[in-house]
Each structure stands twice: as C-alpha cells, then as structure tokens.
Scaffold this active site. Structure first.
Site, PDB file in Angstrom:
ATOM      1  N   GLY A 114     -19.402  25.552  11.454  1.00 20.88           N
ATOM      2  CA  GLY A 114     -18.349  26.222  10.688  1.00 20.88           C
ATOM      3  C   GLY A 114     -17.903  25.401   9.489  1.00 20.88           C
ATOM      4  O   GLY A 114     -16.724  25.334   9.166  1.00 20.88           O
TER       5      GLY A 114
ATOM      6  N   SER B 261     -17.867  23.568  16.622  1.00 20.88           N
ATOM      7  CA  SER B 261     -17.470  22.548  17.583  1.00 20.88           C
ATOM      8  C   SER B 261     -16.055  22.038  17.287  1.00 20.88           C
ATOM      9  O   SER B 261     -15.766  21.634  16.165  1.00 20.88           O
ATOM     10  CB  SER B 261     -18.445  21.369  17.518  1.00 20.88           C
ATOM     11  OG  SER B 261     -17.920  20.290  18.254  1.00 20.88           O
TER      12      SER B 261
ATOM     13  N   VAL C 222     -16.488  17.198   2.050  1.00 19.57           N
ATOM     14  CA  VAL C 222     -16.659  16.963   0.618  1.00 19.57           C
ATOM     15  C   VAL C 222     -17.542  18.108   0.102  1.00 19.57           C
ATOM     16  O   VAL C 222     -17.950  18.967   0.869  1.00 19.57           O
ATOM     17  CB  VAL C 222     -17.314  15.598   0.310  1.00 19.57           C
ATOM     18  CG1 VAL C 222     -16.329  14.471   0.450  1.00 19.57           C
ATOM     19  CG2 VAL C 222     -18.540  15.379   1.158  1.00 19.57           C
TER      20      VAL C 222
ATOM     21  N   LYS D 107     -15.162  25.116 -14.140  1.00 19.25           N
ATOM     22  CA  LYS D 107     -16.010  23.975 -14.514  1.00 19.25           C
ATOM     23  C   LYS D 107     -16.979  24.412 -15.605  1.00 19.25           C
ATOM     24  O   LYS D 107     -17.731  25.375 -15.430  1.00 19.25           O
ATOM     25  CB  LYS D 107     -16.765  23.508 -13.262  1.00 19.25           C
ATOM     26  CG  LYS D 107     -17.857  22.487 -13.512  1.00 19.25           C
ATOM     27  CD  LYS D 107     -18.514  22.091 -12.178  1.00 19.25           C
ATOM     28  CE  LYS D 107     -19.706  21.183 -12.369  1.00 19.25           C
ATOM     29  NZ  LYS D 107     -20.394  20.879 -11.101  1.00 19.25           N
TER      30      LYS D 107
ATOM     31  N   PRO E  69     -24.138  20.982 -20.179  1.00 17.65           N
ATOM     32  CA  PRO E  69     -23.320  22.200 -20.148  1.00 17.65           C
ATOM     33  C   PRO E  69     -23.925  23.286 -19.271  1.00 17.65           C
ATOM     34  O   PRO E  69     -25.125  23.291 -19.025  1.00 17.65           O
ATOM     35  CB  PRO E  69     -23.354  22.662 -21.611  1.00 17.65           C
ATOM     36  CG  PRO E  69     -24.692  22.201 -22.101  1.00 17.65           C
ATOM     37  CD  PRO E  69     -25.042  20.942 -21.345  1.00 17.65           C
TER      38      PRO E  69
END
Ligand SMILES: Cc1cc2nc3c(=O)[nH]c(=O)nc-3n(C[C@H](O)[C@H](O)[C@H](O)COP(=O)(O)OP(=O)(O)OC[C@H]3O[C@@H](n4cnc5c(N)ncnc54)[C@H](O)[C@@H]3O)c2cc1C
Length: 531
Positions: free
Chosen positions: A33, A60, A68, A99, A119
């Site tokens: 998960g 679990s 992260v 972003k 870019p």
C-alpha cells in the site's frame, strides 16, 4: 533529418474509454500500500471494477512505506486526468506544487556550464526547440553559439521566475508540466479514493505465497494464517519484491556497475514565501542532493554511494548544506537497490513500483514506470491478451524503457567534470556503458548530430531527442576549440529570450496560482489546439 518537436511527448493526454465487456479476471490481489500499490488500485479499479472484478489491497501494518518520491514527470498529469480527479482536489490534499523541470547544479566545472535546466517541453516550444537543436548541432561542429537549454524553453523561463506552468485563460497554448507532492499524503489520498470507488483495503502482513502445481500464484497467506486467493496478483511490496522476486524467483539485473549510489538521507526544511516551480539537483561530494518545493516545506535529500562515504558523513554534509548542523530535526536514512527484474509480468503476477526495479531518483522517473507498467497491462487486458507471447512483448517493451532511462541517468554521471573526490573521478572514468550509449558518445564526440542515433539506438525509449540535447549541451560536452560563428550560422538567443519573457507574463506566480487552482481546460477546449 526530421526536426524534433515537443508535442510528441504530450501523447498520454486524453483519457480512453474503459471496455464494458466482462473482465477476464475475478479477483486481483494487490500486495502493498505504497504509492505503487494505490496507483495500481486506482488504475486497475478503473479498468476492472465496473466489469465485475474484485480488487483488494493488502498492506502490512508492520512494514512502512518508503515515504520518499516527491517529484514526477508530466505523465502523472495523464494519471489524474484519466481518473477524472481535478488538480484542485488532489494537489492541496498532497501539499503539491507544479514542476517545470530540474536544475542540475555543480555537476560540471567548465566555465559557463556550472548549472543547467532540463525543461519539460511543450507545444509552445515547437517554435524554439528546432533553434536550440540547430545551435547545439553547430556547436558540436565547433561554432561558438549559445546552447544553454533554459534560454530556449518556456519552462526554463517560468522556473527562473517561480511561475506556475498554468497560463491565464486567454493564453492559447497548453504547457506541459509535472508535480511535486508529499509521498505519504499522496498514498493516503489515493487510498481514500480507491476505497470510495470500491477497492477493498485490508491491513495484514503476508507471510507466505502459495503456488499452484503449474507454478502460478494461488494465494497469499497472512501472518495470522488466513489464505487469500486470487487469480491475479500485483506485487507492490517495494524493495522486498515478495511475490515477483522471492516467490517467483524472477532474475534481477543490477545496475550497480554504472549507477554507484545505493543510499540516501532525507530531511525537511521550511518553505519560503515564494514557492519555486522546479526541482534542484545539486552535486555533493559523494552523490547529489535534491531540493523539492512543497506548499508546506522543502523536501531535501542526499543520494550517495555507501562505498564512498558513511551514513554519518552523508548526514553531516547534508546538514551543513542546509544550515542545519545543530538542528533537532531528524534525518531519515534509506537504502536502495538499482536495477530491474527481467520479467515485470511473470505468470499471473505483475510487479509494480520498487518491486519491479528502480533506476535512481535523479530524474524522478519511478512513478512514470508505475504508470507505464499499469497502463500497458490495462491495455493488454482490454485487448484480451494475457498469454505468454503478450507477456513477452510487454516485458521487452518495459525493459527497453528501463535501459533507455538508465542510460540517460548514467550520462549525468559519465559527463561530470568534477575532480574533487574519487567518487566523481570514478564516475567520469567508468567505461561500463551500454553499447547504445557508447555509440551515441562516439557520434557526438566526432562532431555528428545525434537525433537519428537516439531513435535508431532505441535510446529514445527512455528520453526523447531534445532531452539528450539538453543534457549533453547543458553539461558542456563540446570540442574545446571553438570558432566564432559566421554571420547567420546560428540563432541569436536574445529574440528568443524576449519572446519567452513576454509569454511568461501570462503565467501567475506559483504561490498565487496554488491559492485557487482553476479547473483544467475541458476536453472540448483542448480539441481546438490538439485537434
Ligand atoms: C531516495 C529516493 C528518492 C526517490 N525519489 C523519487 C522521486 O522523486 N520521484 C519518483 O517518482 N520516485 C522516487 N522514488 C521512488 C518512489 O519512492 C517509489 O517508486 C514509490 O514510492 C513507490 O514505492 P512502492 O509503493 O513500490 O514501495 P513502498 O513505498 O516501499 O511500499 C511497499 C508497501 O508494501 C507493503 N509490504 C511490504 N511487505 C509486505 C508484506 N509482507 N505483506 C503486506 N504488505 C507488505 C508495505 O506495507 C508498503 O505498504 C525515490 C526513491 C528513493 C529511495
């Protein structure tokens, strides 16, 4: 030579209608998960729930998620679009920001090339991208022309001014962008959505995997002894690779020969008033540091090679960089393994996320692989192709994507010119390059254009042609001896910069746009431009 354009990258834009035929699967069991598990639940749920398939996620309570993974490529936009989830809903819930691309800082020491911007290219860049490629090709021939990528792309300008890549209503171009987000909040958001849509979530630790006589997975058995059967299993157990690697013993191809990093340390810092719209990846003594802006904080981390420095040394270097040597804020230490399984879809099991492999976070591509894997699988399902030849084609395609992306990441390290540590010298001297990458460098360093080579060598499976131009030009990999360019031999950059500066005025500052995220343009509105 065909000229590279930007719109080819906007392929995943329109949602496809899901099939209404009964599904070939009765029960799909997703183990794990984390971001991969919940993305799988959403995409498989979208494709299968309405066709009568049950989808269950087992997570679990004893093993946490990696927590992260805060940057994306533009593809993530297609994920939310397809699921009909508006930015105004998911972005605030995940402290997300827009972003425009990534600045690479300090990877090269050549004067004028100490930093460059990679870019995300947009249809607006179709005007200036060919000029960039032209100048870079001429510079490869030895002509002294401007080639810094950020000077040619609207995303570079927007990032420099901390503007969001969402234009004002009256601006007739769609700009391509990715996101930054809190990985834990993203998982929680997707979990709520998936459960609302009918996915079953169960907290249980899988202790065993039971197989049929033919070798397929029959069931998973929890620590408490409960047997959970399914006819298809998705391994989202992260680096553990519980189903694909441990149970099915799918071979793993390591990338350690040319990607040396195997550890990371991460810690947050406070956000400033003005929120940037780019990731910054700065070279450190034994690796590199990310700086990712979220609405409530910066995410920072140092990805390094444990053969080159200890965890304590890495933490100290990161703290020093962030001005947090005496700060009580705790750092999180992580281990990571780069490489991939040989078969992402093996028998009745699909590996998604870190269980299938990981290239390293430098270009934030991991969730793109999650999406590609799931999308490819859903498409195979919709075509009713679940047999061995279909699996072979699927795996071959994904492996090409992994290898092409790996080669692009390796190029960052190989082209570095730092000499301050053995780590950087070893990276520059490393000759463990794929034949495709060796051929590409060979062409470039003998003054050739590489657009055709990227396609022929299938390196474009990882990154498009313009990205290869950005990295090689950005890192200043050119002949040392330059001649002044003859009049009219290349494009002057000033008119391009003026055009970009004028265009950028149509884009609000990131902080301003995030206060009230407008709905994304409707399909009908985009038809006008995408046809
Ligand atoms: C340093 C670093 C930086 C990164 N940066 C980026 C980035 O910028 N962009 C990007 O796209 N990606 C990035 N990644 C990758 C990204 O974090 C992962 O791809 C993403 O979070 C998906 O992880 P996952 O869901 O596969 O695994 P995890 O988050 O580790 O989840 C594993 C899940 O499996 C469950 N589980 C494990 N064992 C069992 C068991 N026995 N029974 C039941 N459940 C079990 C756990 O409870 C957990 O829910 C980064 C990775 C690292 C290491």
């Amino acid at each position: 030579m065909s000229i590279p354009t930007a719109t080819v990258f906007n392929e995943n834009y329109r949602p496809r209608a899901a099939s209404a035929a009964p599904a070939p699967l009765r029960h799909v069991v997703i183990v794990g998960g984390g971001s991969a598990g919940w993305m799988a639940a959403m995409m498989l749920g979208d494709a299968l729930l309405a066709r009568g398939t049950r989808v269950t996620v087992l997570e679990s309570p004893a093993v946490g998620i990696i927590g992260v993974g805060e940057g994306s490529t533009p593809w993530l936009r297609g994920f939310f679009d397809r699921l009909g989830i508006e930015e105004a809903e998911w972005m605030p819930a995940c402290h997300a920001t827009y972003k425009c691309g990534i600045t690479f800082d300090g990877w090269c020491t050549k004067p004028g090339f100490e930093s460059y911007f990679h870019p995300f290219a947009s249809m607006l860049d179709n005007l200036t991208l060919p000029q960039f490629v032209h100048n870079v090709d001429a510079r490869v021939q030895g002509m002294d022309l401007p080639v810094r990528p950020e000077r040619f792309f609207i995303a570079g300008r927007l990032a420099a001014e901390r503007r969001a890549p969402r234009p004002a209503r009256n601006f007739p171009f769609d700009v391509w962008y990715g996101y930054h987000f809190d990985a834990v909040l993203l998982g929680q958001f997707l979990q709520r959505k998936a459960v609302d849509r009918g996915v079953v979530h169960r907290a249980c630790h899988v202790a065993e995997v039971a197989r049929h006589e033919n070798g397929d997975i029959a069931a998973v058995v929890t620590k408490e002894g409960e047997r959970i059967e399914g006819d298809f299993f998705v391994d989202c157990t992260g680096f553990a690779g519980l189903l694909i690697q441990k149970a099915l013993e799918t071979p793993f191809v390591g990338y350690g020969d040319n990607l040396f990093n195997d550890a990371a340390v991460a810690m947050p810092t406070p956000m400033e008033h003005d929120i940037p719209s780019e990731t910054i990846s700065s070279a450190m003594r034994h690796g590199w540091a990310w700086k990712i802006p979220l609405t409530e904080r910066y995410g920072n981390g140092y990805v390094y090679s444990s053969a080159a420095c200890s965890a304590d040394e890495a933490e100290r270097e990161l703290r020093e960089r962030l001005g947090m040597l005496d700060s009580p804020v705790e750092a999180r230490h992580l281990k990571m393994r780069t490489g991939r399984v040989t078969r992402h879809w093996n028998r009745n099991c699909l590996a998604v996320g870190l269980s299938q492999g990981f290239i390293e976070p430098l270009e934030a591509t991991a969730l793109l692989f999650v999406q590609r894997t799931l999308q490819g699988f859903v498409e195979a399902l919709e075509r009713g192709e679940l047999d061995e030849p279909a699996r072979e084609r699927f795996n071959a395609r994904l492996n090409e994507h992994f290898e092409g992306t790996r080669d692009y990441i390796v190029t960052h390290y190989k082209t570095n010119t730092r000499t301050d540590t053995e780590y950087w010298r070893a990276n520059a001297a490393n000759m463990n390059l794929s034949p495709a990458l060796q051929a590409l460098f060979g062409r470039w360093l003998t003054h050739h254009s590489i657009a055709a080579d990227v396609r022929q060598q299938r390196l474009g499976k990882g990154y498009p042609v313009f990205s290869w131009y950005c990295i090689l030009a950005g890192m200043g990999l050119f002949p040392d001896e330059l001649e002044p360019a003859a009049e009219g031999a290349g494009y002057r950059v000033e008119p391009i910069e003026n055009l970009l500066a004028r265009s950028a005025k149509n884009f609000p500052r990131q902080r301003e746009l995030l206060r009230a995220i407008p709905p994304r343009p409707t399909e009908e509105a985009l038809q006008i431009y995408f046809g």
